[in-house]
Design a protein around this motif. Structure first.
Motif, PDB file in Angstrom:
ATOM      1  N   ASP A 205       0.859  -1.189   0.000  1.00 49.88           N
ATOM      2  CA  ASP A 205       0.000   0.000   0.000  1.00 49.88           C
ATOM      3  C   ASP A 205       0.897   1.242   0.000  1.00 49.88           C
ATOM      4  OD1 ASP A 205      -2.109  -1.883   0.222  1.00 49.88           O
ATOM      5  OD2 ASP A 205      -1.834  -1.921   2.394  1.00 49.88           O
ATOM      6  N   ASP A 206       0.634   2.179   0.918  1.00 52.30           N
ATOM      7  CA  ASP A 206       1.466   3.384   0.870  1.00 52.30           C
ATOM      8  C   ASP A 206       2.601   3.364   1.893  1.00 52.30           C
ATOM      9  OD1 ASP A 206      -0.189   3.548   2.975  1.00 52.30           O
ATOM     10  OD2 ASP A 206      -1.128   5.450   2.419  1.00 52.30           O
ATOM     11  N   ALA A 207       2.870   2.200   2.481  1.00 55.97           N
ATOM     12  CA  ALA A 207       3.972   2.128   3.456  1.00 55.97           C
ATOM     13  C   ALA A 207       5.307   2.273   2.724  1.00 55.97           C
ATOM     14  CB  ALA A 207       3.935   0.798   4.200  1.00 55.97           C
ATOM     15  N   VAL A 208       6.212   3.019   3.338  1.00 59.12           N
ATOM     16  CA  VAL A 208       7.538   3.238   2.752  1.00 59.12           C
ATOM     17  C   VAL A 208       8.574   2.825   3.783  1.00 59.12           C
ATOM     18  CG1 VAL A 208       9.153   4.981   1.877  1.00 59.12           C
ATOM     19  CG2 VAL A 208       6.712   5.223   1.424  1.00 59.12           C
ATOM     20  N   HIS A 209       9.546   2.015   3.356  1.00 63.69           N
ATOM     21  CA  HIS A 209      10.631   1.674   4.286  1.00 63.69           C
ATOM     22  C   HIS A 209      11.639   2.806   4.335  1.00 63.69           C
ATOM     23  CE1 HIS A 209      13.793  -0.227   6.474  1.00 63.69           C
ATOM     24  NE2 HIS A 209      14.635  -0.049   5.475  1.00 63.69           N
ATOM     25  N   ARG A 210      11.923   3.278   5.545  1.00 65.80           N
ATOM     26  CA  ARG A 210      12.955   4.306   5.706  1.00 65.80           C
ATOM     27  C   ARG A 210      14.028   3.775   6.643  1.00 65.80           C
ATOM     28  NH1 ARG A 210      10.229   9.852   7.134  1.00 65.80           N
ATOM     29  NH2 ARG A 210      12.362  10.535   6.701  1.00 65.80           N
ATOM     30  N   PRO A 211      15.268   3.805   6.226  1.00 66.41           N
ATOM     31  CA  PRO A 211      16.320   3.310   7.119  1.00 66.41           C
ATOM     32  C   PRO A 211      16.572   4.292   8.264  1.00 66.41           C
ATOM     33  CG  PRO A 211      17.213   3.893   4.949  1.00 66.41           C
ATOM     34  CD  PRO A 211      15.776   4.294   4.944  1.00 66.41           C
ATOM     35  N   LEU A 212      16.745   3.746   9.451  1.00 72.17           N
ATOM     36  CA  LEU A 212      17.002   4.574  10.627  1.00 72.17           C
ATOM     37  C   LEU A 212      18.262   5.416  10.446  1.00 72.17           C
ATOM     38  CD1 LEU A 212      15.862   5.123  13.482  1.00 72.17           C
ATOM     39  CD2 LEU A 212      17.298   3.257  14.320  1.00 72.17           C
ATOM     40  N   ALA A 213      19.223   4.883   9.684  1.00 71.11           N
ATOM     41  CA  ALA A 213      20.490   5.607   9.469  1.00 71.11           C
ATOM     42  C   ALA A 213      20.285   6.948   8.775  1.00 71.11           C
ATOM     43  CB  ALA A 213      21.451   4.745   8.652  1.00 71.11           C
ATOM     44  N   ALA A 214      19.119   7.129   8.125  1.00 68.79           N
ATOM     45  CA  ALA A 214      18.882   8.377   7.400  1.00 68.79           C
ATOM     46  C   ALA A 214      18.371   9.485   8.325  1.00 68.79           C
ATOM     47  CB  ALA A 214      17.879   8.132   6.272  1.00 68.79           C
TER      48      ALA A 214
END
Ligand code: PMP
Ligand code: GLN
Length: 381
Positions: A205-214
Motif C-alpha cells: 500500500d502506501d507504506a515506505v521503508h525508511r532506514p534509521l540511518a537516514a
C-alpha cells in the motif's frame, strides 16, 4: 548448556519438520515456493563455472560491496564507502550476531521490540548482554510501540537498540514519526542502533521503508543490516551485509572472521548482479506479495481468525482467541492434525511467552493455490 541454556531447537526447524512429517501445508517458516529472478540464478552458475570457487576476500567480494553501496545511495541517499564501510556476511543472521557480539559488553542492555526474530534473544545471550523487550501491541490497526514504554526501557546500562522494520512477525513498517522517536532516543542516550532491514523491499500500500540511518544524528551510530534472501527469493543463499561507519565495520568484521571467516563467493556475485539489474523483478514480487497478503487475510478472517493488515514482510499475525483457543503453541502443534496446515506460534518470539499466547503467524509467500488450499482447510476448523 552454557550461555545457550534454555535455547532449544528453533521454532522454524520444529515446525518445518512437523510439516514434512505430517504432509501438512507449510505456512510456518518464511520461504517462498517459487524461485528468484532467472538472471540472478544464472549469475551464480556463471560464477561457479567461471572459477569463482575459492575463498572470497574477508570483507566480501568487491563487486557486491560496490553494489550494496550503490543501492544504499540510490534508494536512500546514504553514502557508504564500499572499501571500509560495507561488510558481506553469511545472511543477516551472522551480521546481527557479529554486531551484537562486537558492540556489547557483559551486562550491557540491548533493547529490542517484542515479538522479535528468534535469533535476537539467542545472540544477546551469547554476548553476555541483557535483552530489554519493548512490546509491540495492536493500535490503530497495526502493531506499534508506546513511546513512553520505549523511553522507560532505557537505563544507564543500555548500549544498543535492535530495530527490525519491516517487522517480522508483526508486518509493521515503522513510520517516519516512530523512527524519529527512536532516533532521538539513540542520540539523547548515545545508543548504537542495529537495524534489521531484510524486508526492505517488501512493503505494501502506501507504506515506505525508511532506514534509521537516514535520520538526524543516526548515520554515525547505526549498523544497518540487510540480506538477499527475501529480496531475491533465495533464502537458502544466506548472503547478507552490514553498512556502518568504518569503526563499527572493523569491529563487526573482527567477530565475523572468527565465526565463518567468509561467506560463499558465487552467491555474492549473483546478488551483486541482482542489486544492479533485477530490481524490476523485485518490484513485481512486491506487488504479487501484496495480493497474496490480501488473499490470505481474507481467508483467515473467514476461518475465524482476527488479523491486522501487515504493511510489509510476508507474514500475518493471527489472533486465535475468536476461535476459542488460548495458547498458540498448543494450537500450532495440533494444527497439522486438526487442519493439515502448519503455522508458527509467535509466543516464542516474546521474552514472556504469555504476552504472545494468543497469536500464531502465517506466511503468504506461497503460490495462490497453496494459500487457497490452506484457507479451505482452516475454514473447516
Ligand atoms: N531478520 C529477520 C527479521 C528475518 O525474518 C530473517 C529471516 N530470513 C533474518 C533476519 C535472517 O536473514 P538471513 O537468512 O539473511 O540470515
Ligand atoms: N526468516 C524466516 C522466518 O521468519 C525463516 C527463518 C529461519 O528459518 N530461521 O520464518
Amino acid at each position: 548448556m552454557g550461555r545457550m541454556q534454555g535455547f532449544g531447537t528453533t521454532i522454524f526447524a520444529e515446525m518445518s519438520a512437523l510439516a514434512v512429517r505430517t504432509g501438512a501445508i507449510n505456512l510456518g517458516q518464511g520461504f517462498p515456493d517459487e524461485d528468484g529472478p532467472a538472471g540472478v540464478l544464472a549469475a551464480a552458475v556463471a560464477s561457479i563455472e567461471g572459477g569463482g570457487n575459492q575463498y572470497p576476500p574477508g570483507p566480501g567480494l568487491p563487486v557486491l560491496r560496490r553494489a550494496v553501496a550503490e543501492q544504499r545511495r540510490e534508494r536512500y541517499g546514504l553514502d557508504y564507502d564500499p572499501d571500509t564501510e560495507v561488510l558481506v556476511t553469511v545472511g543477516a543472521t551472522e551480521a546481527i550476531a557479529s554486531a551484537v557480539l562486537a558492540l556489547t559488553e557483559n551486562g550491557d542492555e540491548v533493547i529490542a521490540f517484542e515479538p522479535f526474530y528468534d535469533s535476537y534473544a539467542a545472540t544477546i545471550a551469547l554476548s553476555g548482554a541483557v535483552l530489554r523487550p519493548v512490546t509491540l501491541r495492536p493500535s490503530g490497526g497495526r502493531f506499534t510501540f508506546d513511546p513512553g514504554e520505549l523511553r522507560a526501557a532505557v537505563t544507564p546500562r543500555t548500549r544498543a537498540i535492535l530495530v527490525n522494520t519491516p517487522h517480522n512477525p508483526c508486518g509493521t513498517v515503522f513510520t517516519g514519526e516512530e523512527l524519529a522517536e527512536i532516533a532521538a532516543l539513540c542520540v539523547e542516550h548515545d545508543l548504537v542502533a542495529i537495524t534489521d532491514e531484510v524486508y526492505e523491499y517488501l512493503t505494501f500500500d502506501d507504506a515506505v521503508h525508511r532506514p534509521l540511518a537516514a535520520f538526524e544524528g543516526m548515520r554515525e551510530r547505526t549498523v544497518s543490516i540487510s540480506s538477499a534472501g527475501k529480496t531475491f527469493s533465495v533464502t537458502g543463499w544466506k548472503t547478507g551485509w552490514v553498512c556502518a561507519p568504518a569503526r563499527y565495520v572493523d569491529a563487526v568484521r573482527t567477530v565475523k572472521q572468527f565465526l565463518t571467516y567468509v561467506g560463499s563467493g558465487p552467491w555474492q556475485e549473483a546478488v551483486a548482479h541482482g542489486l544492479a539489474h533485477e530490481l524490476d523483478w523485485v518490484e513485481a514480487l512486491r506487488k504479487t506479495l501484496q495480493s497474496k497478503r490480501d488473499r490470505l487475510m481474507t481467508g483467515l478472517e473467514a476461518a475465524g481468525f482476527t488479523v491486522l493488515r501487515p504493511q510489509g514482510t510476508y507474514f500475518v499475525q493471527a489472533d486465535i482467541s475468536g476461535l476459542g483457543h488460548t495458547d498458540g503453541l498448543t494450537l500450532a502443534r495440533a494444527l497439522p492434525e486438526l487442519a493439515g496446515v502448519v503455522c508458527v506460534p509467535t509466543q516464542v518470539f516474546y521474552a514472556d511467552p504469555s504476552r504472545g499466547a494468543r497469536y500464531v503467524r502465517f506466511a503468504f509467500c506461497k503460490k495462490d493455490e497453496v494459500i487457497d488450499e490452506a484457507v479451505a482447510r482452516l475454514r473447516r476448523l
